[in-house]
Every structure is written in C-alpha cells, then in structure tokens.
Write an enzyme that holds these catalytic residues in place. Sequence first.
Site, PDB file in Angstrom:
ATOM      1  NE  ARG A 304      -0.145   0.637  -3.431  1.00 24.62           N
ATOM      2  CZ  ARG A 304       0.459   1.012  -2.296  1.00 24.62           C
ATOM      3  NH1 ARG A 304       0.469   0.229  -1.240  1.00 24.62           N
ATOM      4  NH2 ARG A 304       1.074   2.176  -2.231  1.00 24.62           N
ATOM      5  CD  GLU A 705      -4.873   2.739  -1.256  1.00 23.88           C
ATOM      6  OE1 GLU A 705      -4.944   2.217  -2.361  1.00 23.88           O
ATOM      7  OE2 GLU A 705      -3.855   3.318  -0.826  1.00 23.88           O
TER       8      GLU A 705
END
Lengths: 769, 462
Positions: A304, A705
């Site tokens: 990520r 997030e």
Amino acid sequence: MKNIDAKTHVSGTSVYLDDIPLIQGTLYGAALGSPVAHGVLHQLQLEEALREPDVIRIFTAADIPGDNQIGGIIKDEPLLASDHVHFCGMPIAFVVARTREAARAAVKKIKADITPLPVITDPREAQAQNQLIMPPRTFSQGDTEQAWRECAHVFAGAVDINGQEHLYIETQGAYVVPQENNSLRVYSSTQGPTAVQRTVSTTLGQPMHRIEVVVTRLGGGFGGKEDQANTWAALCALAAWHLGKPVKYALHRMEDMAMTGKRHPYMADYKIGLDSSLNIIAYEVTFFQNAGAAADLSPGVLSRTLFHCTNSYYIPNVHATAWSCRTHLPPNTAFRGFGGPQGMFVIEAAIAHAARVLQIDAAVIQQKNLIKTGDEFPYGQIAQSEAGACWQKAATLYDATGWKQAVDAFNATHRLQKKGLAFMPVCFGISFTNTMMNHARSLVHVYTDGSVCISTGAVEMGQGVNTKILQVAAQIFSIRADRVKLNPTNTINIANTSPSAASATADLNGKATLMACNAILERLKEVAATALDTKADAVTIVNEQVLVNREPTGWDWQQLVSAAFTKRVSLSEHAHYATPEIHFDTVKEKGHPFAYHVYGTAILEVTVDCLRGIYKMDAVKVVHDFGSSMNPDIDRGQIEGGIVQGIGWMTMEEVIFDKEGRLRSNALSTYKVPDIYAVPEEIVIDALRSTADNLAIFRSKAVGEPPLMYGIGAWFALRNAILQFNPEADIPFITPMTPEKVLMALYSNKEKGIIQQHEATTSHLGIDQ
Amino acid sequence: MLRFILNNEDIGTTLSPGMPLLDFIRYHQHLTGTKAGCNEGDCGACTILIGDLHNGELRYRSFTSCLTPLGNARGKHIVTIEGVSMPSLNPIQQALIDNSATQCGFCTPGFVMSLAGFCLSRQVPKRRRAIAAIDGNICRCTGYKSIEKTASIIANFVKQRNETDPVTFAVEQQILPSWFSGIEERLKKLTLSLNGEPAAAGTPIVGGGTDLYVQKPEDIREQSLRFFFDDPSLKGISRQGNKCIFGASSTATDLLESAVMQEYFPQLENYIKLVSSTPIRNMATIAGNFINASPIGDLTIFFLALDTTLEFNTGRILPLRQLYKGYKQLNKTEEEYVCRCWFELPDKDTLFHFEKVSKRTHLDIASVNTAICIRMQDGYISKARISAGGLNPVPGLLTDTAAFLEGQIPDDALVQQACAIAQKEISPISDARGTADYKRLLLEQLIKAHFITLFPSLPIQV
C-alpha cells in the site's frame, strides 16, 4: 441515523471483552515478554514462579501441541519463543493462576537465561545486512532515467517517519471457554475473527470447526487488532486446552504497549524532478520499512505504500522501490492507512523541498500536478479522479486566497507567534490490495414476527459498520430500523472472513447483506404476487406496506412474512459478495487493484509560539469525496476522528525505542495522544457529492482510513510557520513534529550566542542518545 | 469494616483498603460500566464521582478510580455510570447521542461521569469549565469535536440552575436518579457511625494515591496503609497575616478554588490548567507532590519560587528548598510527614509567573517547568527566586541566576546574561521528555518568557 450502539455506550452497558460475565472456575493468564530484543534463549527458571500462591501452571513453547507458529502471510513468528528471542516483549511463557494479580506476580518471578545478540533497530542497517522480510518490490511507470534529462529542477533528500501506537482505549485480550467434544469458544477483541480461529487451530493442531470465535465489539482497533489479537487468544486457548478450564487474559496497558507492534516507521530517499512549468515529470523513491522482528502484515503494508507513493498526483515517470526490513522491534502491523500515509508523506516532503528551493508556495506544485480522470497510476489503474474537484471546491469554499492574506497579515504583525498554512490533498484506494481478500458473506434471517437479524463477518469497533448494515436491510425491506438487529460476529455463523480492515468492511459486508435481503425480498414478492393475484414485479414494499402497482393492498410486512412462512418459503438467506472488476498482477506490478478511490483536500492552519516552541491547530477545513453518504453522522465522526489521529501521528505521538530495542514510551504518561485541548479549534467538513457510479455500498464511499492522511498537512503547516520565523531554519523531514523539534528548528542556524549549536539528536525512532 | 455508599447501595467490606477502587467496582461489585484503560490516571475511562461532606455540605468531585485506594472511599458516596443511568437517558447521555459523540464507546462512560461531575460542581457553569471537566478523558475515535459540542450543550443546560443546589437541580432535571436527594442525610449518618481504625505508626502513608498507584500498585494493594487524604487536620487553605497556610492534604483543586490563592495569583487558573487534569487535580495532594520528589513536579516548582516552608508532624520546620538531598532522597525521617506549609503572599511589588512546556500542553509531564518570583524596588530587582524542574536530579532553585539578577534593572542584556548563568546551574539528561540540548534551550526560552510576561514592554531578544 445514530450509531445503534450509542444507547448502551452512554449508559455503560455495552459489553467488551473484559465485561463478559465469567464462568465459575475461570483462570487468569499473564505473558512473560522477553526482556531483551535479540538473544539466545537457553532456559527458563520457573520454580520460584510456580511456588507463588494460586499459580496453576506455566506454559512454554514445549506445551504447544500443534505448530508453534502464528505468522499469517509468512510463517516466521512463533507463538512462544523456544530458542531465540527477537524483540523485547516477545512472549516466552504464559502463567495461569487463580487471580489476575497472582498471574502477574508470578510472571515477575520467572528467570529467563538469555545470551544477548546484536540488536538492530534501524531499517537501513537491516537492509544493509540483508535482513529482509521478503524481496524488494518495485513499481514503475515511464522511464525516470530518460526523464531526469528533461527536468529543469531536480531535488533529492531523505525522510524519517516514526511509528504510531494504536492506543485503542480497550487493550487486547481474549477469554477462552472449553466446550464439549474438544471444542473451544474464544471471545476475542479482534478485527479478524477468522485469523484468530486459524491461529488457535494451527497452534493446537485442531481443525478449525472446533474453534468458535465470538466478537461483540471492540473498544477501538485502528488496525492494531487485525492480526495481533491472535497471540492472546492462542495463549488462552493453549492453557484452556490443557487445563480444561476457562482462561482469560486482558492485557495491562503497559503489557499491551510493550508487546504489540505499531504503525511502521519508514525511512526513505526521494528524488523529484520538475520541468520549467512545475510539472512533476519524474519521481524516484526508495522506502525502508521497519517491519520489526516478523512479517506480520508488513508485506501488505509495503504494497500500500507503493500504491500511494504518488498520492493525488499524476507523475509520468515513476520508479518506487520498497524494502521490508527485519529489525528487533515488535512486529509492526496494520494501522489506519496501512502504509499509505508513509508513502504520501514522502511525496509531500519532496514537493515541499522543491517549493522551498524554488521559493514558491508548495500548493502551486500540488495543484498543478493533481491527477485527472484518464491518467494512469504507476500501478496501471486508470484514475476516475475527483482530485481537482475537491481542491477547487476547497479553495473556493474556504477562500484560500483571503485566508492566505490573513495569515500573512498576522505574521507581519506578530513577532513571537507565526501561523502556517498547508494544503493536503488525499487519494486513497479502496479494496484489500490482496485481491483474494475482497469478499464477504451475510446471513439474514427474517423471523415469523417480521423481525430481522443479520450476521456478517464485520466487526464493530466504533466505525459504525453495524449501523450501516442495519440501514441496508431496513432500506431494502423498507421496514422500521428497530425491526433489525445485528448479531455479534461469530465464525459459526459466517466462515472464512476477511478482517474488518482496509476501509472496505461496510462495502463488502453491506453488499453481501444487500444481496441476501434482495433474495428474500424476491421470494416474498412471489408470495405476495400469488396471494394477490398479480406479478412479482408489480409488488413493492414501502414503509412496511405491501403495494401492487404502487397501490396499497392492505397487506403489511408482518402479514407478508407470515404468509411466506405458511407457504413454506425460506425466510433466510446466506449471500456471498466478491468485489467485481479488481485484479492485480504482482509480477508485472500492474492491474486494477482498487474498486474505487476516495479523494479529498484539506487546508490546515497552525499557530506556533516561537518563544516556547509549542503550537496549536487553528483549523482544518476539508472537502471530502463522500460519493453519496448513507450516514453523514457516522461519516463525519470518522473524518474528524481520522484527522485528529493523523495530526497526533504527525505532532505529539512519539514512539521512543532505545538502542537496545526497549520501548521507552511505554505508558500513557510517556506516549501522548491528542486530548481535548490539542485538537483543531475548528474542523469544517464539506462533502463533494460525486455522481459517478462506483462500487461502494449505495454509492457511499468508504470513509475509515482516508481522512487520517489530512493530518499529514499539520506537519507541513508547522514547517511553514517555522520558516516564517526563521527563513534559514533547518527542518529535516523527520516526524513527529514535537514541540522539541519545533523549538530546535526555530533556533537552528541562528545566532544564539549563549549556548552552542545543537546537534540533531533524535533519530527516526526518537532513540535516546 | 470499610463503610461507604456505592451508587444507591450501602457497602461494608473487609477487603484490603489498599485495593484500587476500580478493581473493587469492576471485579468485586461487577459494575462493568467503569472501564480499565491505562491504570495510571491518564485516560479517564475509569472516572467516577466521589461525594463527601465538606463543611457539612455535600460535594462531588471526579476521580480516576484506578488510582484511588478503596480506603479513600470510607464514609463517602461513590458514583459510577450505573449510578447515573436511569431507564430513560439523562440529558448528558442524550446530548452525547444527539451529537454523535460516541463511537467505540469504551471511553464514553468516563465522559458521562466527568460531565456529571461538572453538573454537580458548585462553580458557575461555563463552557470552559465543562471542557475542563473532561480534560482528563481521552477519546481515540471521535476527534473530540462532537464531545466539545456536547459539553457546550450541557454547560448551557446547567446555566438554568441559578441558585438551586446542584444535587437538587440535577434530580429535578433528571440528570440523576431521585435517590440522590437522600444521599446527604445518609452520609451524615454514616459519618457519625464510622469508627476509623487507627493506623499503626510506621505504616506507609497514602494521600490521593496519584503517584503511589502509578509507581507500585501491586506492592500496596495488600499492605497496611495510613489514609491521610481526608484527615481534616491536614486540610484547608487560609490566610494569616501576610502568609498563606495550607494543609498538606490540600489538593491541586483546593488550591485552584481557594479564595486567597485566586486573590493573590490572578493567573492561577492558567497555571493550574497546565497541571495534570481535573480528576487528578481532585486527587493529588500538594504535599504529595513535594514528597514524591519528582525532579519535575509542577506544584513543587510553583511553591519553590515562593520559598514555601514545611512543618512536619514532629514540629520540625524546614524550607521546601532544603527538602531534597539527592534524586528521590529526602531530608526527613521515615516517621516524619508534612502537616502544613506556608509561604509569604506576594505584595504589590512582587511579581510571580509560572511556565511549563510539555510534549502535549495539557495532562502531560513537563519537559521543563519553571517559576519566578521577584520583588521590585524603585525599578531594581531587590529579591529574585527562580525555580526550575526537569534539569537536575532534584527540583530546585537557580540560586546563582537569582543572585545575579538582584540589584539589577531588568533589560535585554540582563536577561541574556541570566540565561547564560542558568546554563551553568543545570545538568539535564536526555529522556522521553526531550534531549538535554532541548531542555537547555527550553530553559532559556522560558526564562525569557518570564521576563516577557512580567515586563511586556522590555524588548527582549529571543
């Protein structure tokens, strides 16, 4: 709609792990963590501990009947150390006693005979010594080598990003109750019930169907309980298995902080190139991820970081390499953003570096390079971009020009106080980057009285996922919300789940619930159609009333359900949803890994007290891409909470390990998270209501997030304020920007006369010197 | 037998009085709404209210039950979240829901209790006081904005109270169950029937417990203890002549609420706001801060600059500045304890200021703290005292710096030179509160801050 748990929360009746009424005979566990970060474990002296009153037994690696292995992605982490210890706090033994106090007292009496070995805490050092969790990965696009030649400006530098303690207010814990036929019921404070089930199964050498994992809710998770709840459940299960008694372990805060991993610290080298029109045309970055002593989720976090290494920008030539470095810290793990924030910080640092040298506002470079629809991310996905729209709306709505003028005017008239402004655009991909994890199931029962209960794999930890799932069912059936109840998450009801993580839980479980409800609804419509002598597609349910061709029929929901039951029609459905369209080729490092992206832009203002080095957050004003929010109350709460957590990471939250790998910030007295006085005076959130179709549940984009990364802007706003006071300030790209860092920067490269020039003595981990 | 009231129940227990009240509530009474978060008073998830009779009047304050010894419950009313919850939600609970101010919910009962404490306080209700009431509560989910809104609503709600007694008002408005009306009488009866068990001399002393229960909770939970927190002979803050005299068990909140302190220290509220949080201030005793001997004790630094004098139970008198012999080493015998303290109140020519910087501005341990007290005569500094913490093994006075200042006219050059002298009086170490270099720089900045604050027109170079 308010969070469905709110009433029990405010009256103190919500049940968390440590609140579960205990069964008579329950025993209490406590783990001994390694006192040294790296060494050879020769033997454990248990005699004295065993003589403590009320101590029942002490378990060590030799007692594990299955595999002494808890590694999820890579099998590299024992449950209990057997011959080597790899980090301070690594579990070595598990004491079980009749009381909590006795278990904890006995832990202190165990003597571990350990020969220390060299300790590595620095990821660059680990990389140099080839201490790697896995081979490095590289994402690339275009040709950076070629592109450097076309650049008018090239800047290179280094970045040092500290970790972050999750500090869920409820500590980790588990309670394991033996059942008949060699089965165990495991109550766990976990985001990943299946991971707990699998770990207990592996370590006990028992099939998964014997292990039932139950989770009612968590007192916060933030990623810290995605993989790291496994240990405590497996330890309690080990003891319960041997003793045939219920065993509970709710960690003390200091045990939790010392024994669990955190957000990954990263070091990075960047090189950025711009053409004369300030287009970023080349970007090279090398990440050194401090994975800690075992893989845990580091490979996923690493990917990520790479996916988000260009944040909201389109850069035609990118070369990004990431090393996952094995050190002797507790294995670092998931934390809201999951590597994305670190990737974004580095590109923002590179832009800030360029802007300072070019003597322009970083916002000029940021805005100019925002990714547009049709542009390609370095990993091959084509952007459906809202980056420009968010930026434009924020600049207009919050009068960025006037705001900047006001800040300049303030700075011109204040000697000892300076304000700083920063823009922080965010682009965050939604889906597990590991494509195979993007699926979920929902089990919906309609009872004969018309009430509905739903089981999914989603774990409620304050993010409001259960409320959203309830809304899905109430909306599809068009019934009152109080007819619907969400069940505790249980591996018996829903199997093989992905953890509640990646911001995707409401999408995945919500879509599965939507499918299950629709399947039941279709059957009910058939029943109504037959009874009312019409076609099923003429039947609708609106506000609990059964309509045919939109006309009332006199039938209501309850009557319809009753009729279906009488006709022996199933009122239950178990549906499976797998995100369509996504794919990724890890050999080519190209594909379409994300269902969609969430965009946004924040503008942040801070004021620095240049006498004392302290500061306050004045305002964070955001335009956030909600899609079409299905619950603005919950989504706003997620955004505000994410922003403050991000600001905490960037400012006061300082994880401090010493060179021996011992955690020095091991309690709330030494690790500070934002309190009510530390938060921005003003947080304004405006929605970008994007109309494009997306794969989110009811087109309500994921919100868990992405907002955390608005907090990154706080670091750059502080930097800008410092430069207003001292244009020559030396401000290395090191996080967090504590009052110490601010004061040292304010007076760096400045004639002080009285005391000597200060050396920078705080490293990436804030190590004591 | 330890007797007290827990919510609406009369309790008599023979459990160890050294046990943390939190454990008694959660694990013995099974009232699980009070949460264990940090076990060191830093998160507020375990916040409860303690009501006692103060000058015959019922008074409630918030406490963190993790640091409160069960023994400190004697004769009091202990209120947990279960004690303020009724079949229908009270206005605090409703406002939290209306403002979406609860997410994971784990910290929420603590916030409810702190706000209930605000509702029961006799102080004039103001928004900033409602915020201050929850300054010891950490929430990791919401980002606090929704909680701030809730606090504002509650502050406005309580403003309708006017002169009504807080408990009466709270019962009328259904903030609290009706049985609260009977608590004052029940406490009076309970107080009459209490037979305090005389503690043997030589057994360890507990005040508010805010340091002892952080340092060694396991050691003291089964130990025999002497509980001094409520000893009336150790309480009270008053003025006698030009002196302020305070009992050793006076708390930081007592200090903040003291009329004499407010009169002589107009900035008192701003100073005390930098010291810990509301529940800890409600618990922490001033003498406890002295005796704890932390190099960085905020109140110690405050009172050192005032040249405070201590009186022990033996009758011995000792200036506070002579209490510390070395790191955590005290100029006192095992049997000696502080009974009362006094200092000379500042006259119109005396200037006082307190500064503290920590990683987080509030509810944090200082990196450096310092206080200054100077007497001016005809434009000259006739007397100066500067205390500083976090820079040496003991909290102390910068005597050379102060001596240098005396007889001088304050100006930029003087302050710069004073800073240089101060550097020679300190030996900071690097730790979690900052590097030694940082602490050196910070002390200079704070000395400058003293002068910039006390002499706003002086052009002091920073």
